[in-house]
Design a protein around this motif. Structure first.
Motif, PDB file in Angstrom:
ATOM      1  N   ALA A  82     -26.271 -23.765  30.673  1.00 34.47           N
ATOM      2  CA  ALA A  82     -25.653 -22.889  31.670  1.00 34.47           C
ATOM      3  C   ALA A  82     -25.451 -21.480  31.114  1.00 34.47           C
ATOM      4  N   ASN A  83     -25.207 -21.395  29.817  1.00 33.96           N
ATOM      5  CA  ASN A  83     -24.957 -20.086  29.207  1.00 33.96           C
ATOM      6  C   ASN A  83     -25.773 -19.899  27.943  1.00 33.96           C
ATOM      7  N   VAL A  84     -26.169 -18.651  27.731  1.00 35.80           N
ATOM      8  CA  VAL A  84     -26.848 -18.282  26.482  1.00 35.80           C
ATOM      9  C   VAL A  84     -26.040 -17.150  25.855  1.00 35.80           C
ATOM     10  N   VAL A  85     -25.796 -17.264  24.551  1.00 37.81           N
ATOM     11  CA  VAL A  85     -25.039 -16.225  23.856  1.00 37.81           C
ATOM     12  C   VAL A  85     -26.006 -15.368  23.048  1.00 37.81           C
ATOM     13  N   LEU A  86     -25.909 -14.055  23.228  1.00 30.41           N
ATOM     14  CA  LEU A  86     -26.667 -13.123  22.382  1.00 30.41           C
ATOM     15  C   LEU A  86     -25.741 -12.665  21.280  1.00 30.41           C
ATOM     16  N   GLU A  87     -26.291 -12.485  20.096  1.00 31.77           N
ATOM     17  CA  GLU A  87     -25.431 -12.115  18.981  1.00 31.77           C
ATOM     18  C   GLU A  87     -26.112 -11.112  18.075  1.00 31.77           C
ATOM     19  N   GLU A  88     -25.320 -10.225  17.539  1.00 32.11           N
ATOM     20  CA  GLU A  88     -25.764  -9.272  16.525  1.00 32.11           C
ATOM     21  C   GLU A  88     -26.248 -10.070  15.303  1.00 32.11           C
ATOM     22  N   PHE A  89     -27.333  -9.657  14.696  1.00 29.76           N
ATOM     23  CA  PHE A  89     -27.871 -10.337  13.513  1.00 29.76           C
ATOM     24  C   PHE A  89     -27.080  -9.885  12.279  1.00 29.76           C
ATOM     25  N   LEU A  90     -26.597 -10.842  11.509  1.00 29.03           N
ATOM     26  CA  LEU A  90     -25.810 -10.516  10.314  1.00 29.03           C
ATOM     27  C   LEU A  90     -26.599 -10.865   9.059  1.00 29.03           C
ATOM     28  N   GLU A  91     -26.384 -10.090   8.000  1.00 28.30           N
ATOM     29  CA  GLU A  91     -27.067 -10.367   6.739  1.00 28.30           C
ATOM     30  C   GLU A  91     -26.062 -10.672   5.645  1.00 28.30           C
ATOM     31  N   GLY A  92     -26.415 -11.593   4.764  1.00 28.25           N
ATOM     32  CA  GLY A  92     -25.543 -11.931   3.645  1.00 28.25           C
ATOM     33  C   GLY A  92     -25.767 -13.362   3.216  1.00 28.25           C
ATOM     34  N   GLU A  93     -24.907 -13.824   2.314  1.00 31.64           N
ATOM     35  CA  GLU A  93     -24.964 -15.220   1.870  1.00 31.64           C
ATOM     36  C   GLU A  93     -24.151 -16.063   2.841  1.00 31.64           C
ATOM     37  N   GLU A  94     -24.662 -17.241   3.165  1.00 36.79           N
ATOM     38  CA  GLU A  94     -23.902 -18.146   4.029  1.00 36.79           C
ATOM     39  C   GLU A  94     -23.047 -19.078   3.178  1.00 36.79           C
ATOM     40  N   VAL A  95     -21.825 -19.303   3.623  1.00 35.82           N
ATOM     41  CA  VAL A  95     -20.927 -20.231   2.935  1.00 35.82           C
ATOM     42  C   VAL A  95     -20.301 -21.170   3.962  1.00 35.82           C
ATOM     43  N   SER A  96     -20.248 -22.446   3.628  1.00 32.01           N
ATOM     44  CA  SER A  96     -19.557 -23.414   4.473  1.00 32.01           C
ATOM     45  C   SER A  96     -18.148 -23.578   3.919  1.00 32.01           C
ATOM     46  N   PHE A  97     -17.181 -23.096   4.686  1.00 35.40           N
ATOM     47  CA  PHE A  97     -15.781 -23.114   4.251  1.00 35.40           C
ATOM     48  C   PHE A  97     -15.037 -24.082   5.170  1.00 35.40           C
ATOM     49  N   LEU A  98     -14.584 -25.189   4.600  1.00 37.13           N
ATOM     50  CA  LEU A  98     -13.938 -26.219   5.407  1.00 37.13           C
ATOM     51  C   LEU A  98     -12.462 -26.310   5.055  1.00 37.13           C
ATOM     52  N   VAL A  99     -11.642 -26.531   6.086  1.00 36.47           N
ATOM     53  CA  VAL A  99     -10.220 -26.771   5.827  1.00 36.47           C
ATOM     54  C   VAL A  99      -9.796 -28.044   6.551  1.00 36.47           C
ATOM     55  N   LEU A 100      -8.774 -28.662   5.980  1.00 35.71           N
ATOM     56  CA  LEU A 100      -8.132 -29.818   6.611  1.00 35.71           C
ATOM     57  C   LEU A 100      -6.908 -29.292   7.329  1.00 35.71           C
ATOM     58  N   SER A 101      -6.703 -29.704   8.579  1.00 38.08           N
ATOM     59  CA  SER A 101      -5.508 -29.220   9.277  1.00 38.08           C
ATOM     60  C   SER A 101      -4.778 -30.339  10.000  1.00 38.08           C
ATOM     61  N   ASP A 102      -3.450 -30.189  10.063  1.00 40.25           N
ATOM     62  CA  ASP A 102      -2.633 -31.135  10.821  1.00 40.25           C
ATOM     63  C   ASP A 102      -2.179 -30.515  12.143  1.00 40.25           C
ATOM     64  N   GLY A 103      -2.821 -29.429  12.528  1.00 46.51           N
ATOM     65  CA  GLY A 103      -2.444 -28.761  13.777  1.00 46.51           C
ATOM     66  C   GLY A 103      -1.631 -27.508  13.517  1.00 46.51           C
TER      67      GLY A 103
ATOM     68  N   PRO B 286      -5.261 -18.281  11.502  1.00 46.11           N
ATOM     69  CA  PRO B 286      -5.259 -17.749  12.873  1.00 46.11           C
ATOM     70  C   PRO B 286      -5.953 -18.684  13.875  1.00 46.11           C
ATOM     71  N   VAL B 287      -6.997 -19.372  13.448  1.00 46.89           N
ATOM     72  CA  VAL B 287      -7.682 -20.277  14.378  1.00 46.89           C
ATOM     73  C   VAL B 287      -6.764 -21.450  14.729  1.00 46.89           C
ATOM     74  N   ILE B 288      -6.164 -22.044  13.706  1.00 49.68           N
ATOM     75  CA  ILE B 288      -5.297 -23.204  13.953  1.00 49.68           C
ATOM     76  C   ILE B 288      -4.083 -22.795  14.796  1.00 49.68           C
TER      77      ILE B 288
ATOM     78  N   GLY C   6      -7.732 -32.153  12.108  1.00 52.47           N
ATOM     79  CA  GLY C   6      -8.992 -32.669  11.595  1.00 52.47           C
ATOM     80  C   GLY C   6      -9.567 -31.696  10.600  1.00 52.47           C
ATOM     81  N   ILE C   7     -10.885 -31.770  10.452  1.00 53.44           N
ATOM     82  CA  ILE C   7     -11.587 -30.820   9.597  1.00 53.44           C
ATOM     83  C   ILE C   7     -12.072 -29.675  10.468  1.00 53.44           C
ATOM     84  N   LEU C   8     -11.760 -28.454  10.072  1.00 52.17           N
ATOM     85  CA  LEU C   8     -12.334 -27.282  10.728  1.00 52.17           C
ATOM     86  C   LEU C   8     -13.362 -26.698   9.764  1.00 52.17           C
ATOM     87  N   TYR C   9     -14.604 -26.708  10.204  1.00 53.79           N
ATOM     88  CA  TYR C   9     -15.720 -26.228   9.385  1.00 53.79           C
ATOM     89  C   TYR C   9     -16.029 -24.815   9.851  1.00 53.79           C
TER      90      TYR C   9
END
Ligand code: AMP
Ligand code: GLY
Length: 425
Positions: free
Chosen positions: A180-201, A252-254, A266-269
């Motif tokens: 139903a929707n397509v998102v257009l996004e600015e192309f970013l350059e750099g190293e990718e990192v997977s940063f995961l946190v555990l949250s209780d809300g 800020p996300v939590i 849960g886990i926020l990746y």
């Protein structure tokens, strides 16, 4: 305690392996599991994509805790359903899982809560998409809204190609079903990192960072895959950067999810791009990553059950995890042809020898076992994972183990972690 793990890939094998190390766990079940998991847990038949199937299993075995691997079950509301029936389960609710299941929701949420991310436009028609393309420079990133198992992102070198990719997302040609929707996004350059946190809300505890290798070919060339390997080392993020990410992204996300009535447990990746202008969020996932989990859990020296229970019970603290300072590396061994078409049912040899190397664990992803013999049963077959004080040794050890394994048309990338090693030098 009886624990049920939902899923049957390499990530779930790592979860089963780690949970079994907890002295409080008496039995681990896995639905549906795989050839390797069934050696370490009681595998249950069933479809992890069907809530009815998951509830039937839960009513049979009465787990004290359920841990969800794949996003699909979360997107169907498995946490809501289990919780309603008084079953303890780890993961976000269906509404909270929108951070992964809807890219438009995630982008608008980040804008509302000032979380750094690439400029974007959400388009609901081809015409709107063509118009919005005027606001972007090339290359431009085109993303299908919704779960697409890694196939919903196109990096278009020209606007014409972006328009075509968008059109094929709308008409269903690209993913099999129209979006139903397509998102257009600015192309970013750099190293990718997977940063995961555990949250209780409310509170968060970070996991150690990892880097995935998403492309099929060496040098990050070729088609996108579910992930061809990952490594984890403290040098990916220094302590100051980890604090910054906790304070400017994870918290800020939590807090934002809670304020919007969709508490996130849960886990926020957080999939990050470390750009010259600072870290930016590429995507959120509402679960552990695969193959990051294999590399990350290899470094966990404390009890995973304790941490997961703290999240479910609402008492996560800063000291939730004890991590080894060792580095780790997971090399994914795949069936030739993956991520396109591939053959299954090939006999795998050398697993015992690989697994008996010190500080190595062979996690099974797509395998089955018949009459004492393991066979391939999927695109990503194994996640061969090693741990060592130095990243270079962890990488060498993982490849040493990989070379002991063989099956017809076996494929793996030979450069997992290579860029990090080069940067260290
Ligand atoms: P996603 O599913 O959103 O994580 O996208 C899959 C992959 O596409 C990411 O891991 C990146 O390698 C790449 N990607 C996504 N968004 C961007 C972006 N804005 N700029 C550059 N690369 C991107
Ligand atoms: N490794 C990427 C993912 O789990 O989504």
């Amino acid at each position: 305690m009886k624990v049920l793990v939902i899923g049957g890939g390499g990530r779930e094998h790592a979860l089963v392996w780690k949970l079994r190390q907890s002295p409080r766990v008496s039995q681990v079940y896995c639905l549906p599991g795989n050839g390797g998991i069934c050696e370490e847990a009681t595998c249950l038949p069933g479809d992890p994509r069907s809530l009815a199937s998951l509830l039937t299993a839960a009513h049979q075995i009465h787990p004290d805790l359920t841990v969800v691997g794949p996003e699909l079950a979360l997107s169907l509301g498995v946490v809501d359903e289990f919780t309603r029936r008084g079953l303890k389960i780890f993961g976000p609710t269906q509404r909270a899982a929108q951070l992964e299941t809807s890219k438009s929701f995630a982008k608008e949420f980040m804008q509302r809560h000032q979380v750094p991310t690439a400029h974007y436009a959400v388009c609901s028609t081809e015409e709107e998409l063509r118009k919005s393309l005027g606001l972007f420079s090339t290359p431009v990133v085109v993303k299908a809204d919704g779960l697409a198992a890694g196939k919903g992102v196109v990096i278009a070198p020209t606007k014409e190609e972006a328009a075509t990719a968008g059109a094929e997302m709308f008409n269903g040609k690209l993913l099999g079903t129209p979006v139903a929707n397509v998102v257009l996004e600015e192309f970013l350059e750099g190293e990718e990192v997977s940063f995961l946190v555990l949250s209780d809300g409310e509170r968060v505890a970070p996991l150690v960072p990892a880097q995935d290798h998403k492309r099929i070919g060496e040098g990050d060339k070729g088609a996108n895959t579910g992930g061809m390997g990952a490594y984890s080392t403290d040098s990916l993020l220094d302590a100051g950067m980890t604090d910054w990410l906790v304070n400017h992204i994870a918290r800020p996300v939590i807090a934002g999810m809670k304020s919007e009535g969709a508490e996130y447990r849960g886990i926020l990746y957080c999939g990050l791009m470390m750009t010259a202008k600072g870290p930016m969020v590429l995507e959120f996932n509402c679960r552990f990553g695969d193959p990051e989990t294999q590399a990350v859990l290899m470094r966990l020296d404390s009890d995973l059950l304790d941490a997961i229970e703290a999240a479910v019970d609402g008492r996560v603290s800063d000291g939730e995890f004890k991590w080894s300072r060792d580095a780790s590396c997971c090399v994914v061994v795949a069936s030739g042809g993956y991520p396109g078409s591939f053959m299954s049912g090939k006999q795998i040899s050398g697993l015992d020898r690989a697994d008996s190397l010190g500080n190595v664990k062979v996690f099974h992803a797509g395998t089955s076992k018949r009459d004492g013999v393991f066979y391939t049963n999927g695109g990503r077959v194994l996640g061969v994972t090693a741990r060592a004080p130095q990243l270079s040794d962890a990488i060498n050890r993982a490849y040493e183990a990989v070379r002991l394994i063989s099956f017809e048309e076996m494929y793996y990338r030979k450069d997992i972690g290579a860029r990090a090693l080069k940067a260290q030098k």
